[in-house]
Design an enzyme around this catalytic site. Structure first.
Site, mmCIF file in Angstrom:
data_model
loop_
_atom_site.group_PDB
_atom_site.id
_atom_site.type_symbol
_atom_site.label_atom_id
_atom_site.label_comp_id
_atom_site.label_asym_id
_atom_site.label_seq_id
_atom_site.Cartn_x
_atom_site.Cartn_y
_atom_site.Cartn_z
ATOM 1 N N GLU A 13 36.437 43.807 46.384
ATOM 2 C CA GLU A 13 35.798 42.671 46.697
ATOM 3 C C GLU A 13 35.249 42.956 48.195
ATOM 4 O OE1 GLU A 13 37.266 38.556 45.072
ATOM 5 O OE2 GLU A 13 38.756 39.787 44.813
ATOM 6 N N SER A 142 36.413 37.451 42.255
ATOM 7 C CA SER A 142 35.003 37.363 41.984
ATOM 8 C C SER A 142 34.332 38.015 40.653
ATOM 9 C CB SER A 142 34.453 38.443 43.134
ATOM 10 O OG SER A 142 34.580 38.168 44.418
ATOM 11 N N TYR A 209 26.751 35.672 42.848
ATOM 12 C CA TYR A 209 26.475 36.317 44.207
ATOM 13 C C TYR A 209 24.911 36.547 44.232
ATOM 14 C CZ TYR A 209 31.460 36.338 44.799
ATOM 15 O OH TYR A 209 32.630 35.990 44.924
ATOM 16 N N ARG A 247 40.302 26.590 46.474
ATOM 17 C CA ARG A 247 39.454 25.981 45.496
ATOM 18 C C ARG A 247 40.160 26.287 44.041
ATOM 19 N NH1 ARG A 247 35.661 30.172 45.061
ATOM 20 N NH2 ARG A 247 36.164 30.604 42.711
ATOM 21 N N ASP A 249 39.838 26.398 39.981
ATOM 22 C CA ASP A 249 38.730 26.611 38.980
ATOM 23 C C ASP A 249 39.376 26.020 37.579
ATOM 24 O OD1 ASP A 249 37.116 27.870 40.685
ATOM 25 O OD2 ASP A 249 37.867 29.868 40.249
ATOM 26 N N GLU A 261 42.717 29.191 37.623
ATOM 27 C CA GLU A 261 43.079 29.883 38.626
ATOM 28 C C GLU A 261 42.841 29.059 40.032
ATOM 29 O OE1 GLU A 261 40.769 33.500 40.187
ATOM 30 O OE2 GLU A 261 40.631 33.537 38.141
ATOM 31 N N ASN A 263 42.246 29.590 44.175
ATOM 32 C CA ASN A 263 41.855 30.488 45.072
ATOM 33 C C ASN A 263 42.249 30.054 46.621
ATOM 34 O OD1 ASN A 263 39.557 32.338 43.603
ATOM 35 N ND2 ASN A 263 39.342 30.403 42.887
ATOM 36 N N GLY A 267 35.308 32.033 48.529
ATOM 37 C CA GLY A 267 34.328 32.733 49.136
ATOM 38 C C GLY A 267 33.426 31.795 50.250
#
Length: 299
Positions: A13, A142, A209, A247, A249, A261, A263, A267
């Protein structure tokens, strides 16, 4: 205060991390902070580069950056840093351990099995979950190395791809529903976003992205679902001892919420979810970064 933005790193990443770092550098308030870019190519570079920092803003993702390693280095050197501590980072980076802990706390998560590189695959165990299946590296992010497969032939190819990024691969139940993400700042929930990829059937690397790769809007949820998400997100914050920001998800199917999951270093590119959620709460990117630094220092 001198703030070093640690970016790059050694994981798959790296490119995303560079984008996050550049966006953070661009949006940090230069009237408050002396901003120092710290691009990292090896683990050994870091010690000399951060020795005299007042504060480190970690913009790394994946191995070395998100798994507790860099947090341990910074902590041992007495350099305060953004986000969660060593243990929380390590636990959340390991998707299998994350899901084991979620299940012990009665938080819904898609069913799964683990496969180790070099070990025979027990197809009876794998296929009891039923196709389609999600194949993903256990430690990664990612959406790199992730595939959705519909049969055994696709499964075999996906396994080979995922093992390029990790020694352990997770085979997970595919939840056909609405994808949501819950950004949390200082333990409080920001507006929940609904994610709808425009061209791809799921939120893959390209959707994440590429500009306009997905519609990411504030979710329109009924009171019961919103309450479920609030309770579950706050439980996750407490169980994994998250700090400053994170974060979560989520997938929602038939009004049932599943945690995918967590984070610990979301990002921070211009297309990332966290700045979009903050913007929906009336917070600029610069204000968001200020708040993350403030919360991290208080911790």
């Amino acid at each position: 205060m001198q703030v070093g933005v640690i970016m790059g790193g050694i994981s798959s990443e790296r490119d995303v991390s560079m984008l996050s770092g550049e966006a953070i550098i661009e949006n940090l308030d230069k009237n408050k902070y002396e901003v120092l870019p710290i691009p990292v190519n090896t683990q050994y570079q870091l010690i000399d580069m951060v020795r005299c920092l007042d504060f480190a803003f970690i913009a790394l993702h994946g191995q070395f950056g998100e798994d507790g390693t860099v947090q341990g280095i910074l902590k041992s050197m007495g350099v305060p840093f953004t986000g969660s501590d060593v243990l929380s980072s390590a636990l959340c980076m390991d998707k299998n351990i994350t899901k084991e802990l979620l299940r012990t706390k009665n938080i819904n998560t898609p069913d799964w099995v683990m496969i180790k590189k070099g070990k025979a695959i027990n197809f009876h165990e794998v296929e009891r979950i039923a196709y389609p299946l999600v194949v993903k590296p256990n430690n990664g992010g990612s959406s790199i190395g992730i595939s959705i497969v519909k049969n055994r032939e696709e499964f075999q190819k996906a396994i080979e791809q995922a093992f390029k990024y990790d020694e352990e691969v997770m085979i997970e139940e595919y939840i056909d529903g609405e994808e949501l993400t819950c950004c949390m700042l200082d333990g409080k929930i920001l507006p929940v976003l609904s994610i709808k990829p425009k061209e791809d059937v799921w939120f893959d690397y390209n959707s994440k992205y590429t500009a306009e790769g997905a519609d990411e809007v504030v979710a329109e949820l009924n009171e019961d679902i919103m309450r479920q998400i609030e309770v579950i997100s706050k439980k996750c914050w407490e169980i994994f001892k998250l700090k400053a920001y994170g974060r979560i998800d989520i997938m929602m199917r038939n009004n049932k919420v599943y945690v995918l999951e967590i984070n610990t270093l979301p990002g921070m590119t211009k297309n990332s979810l966290f700045p979009k959620s903050a913007r929906a709460a009336g917070m600029s990117f610069s204000q968001l970064l200020d708040k993350i630094i403030q919360c991290s220092l208080e911790e």
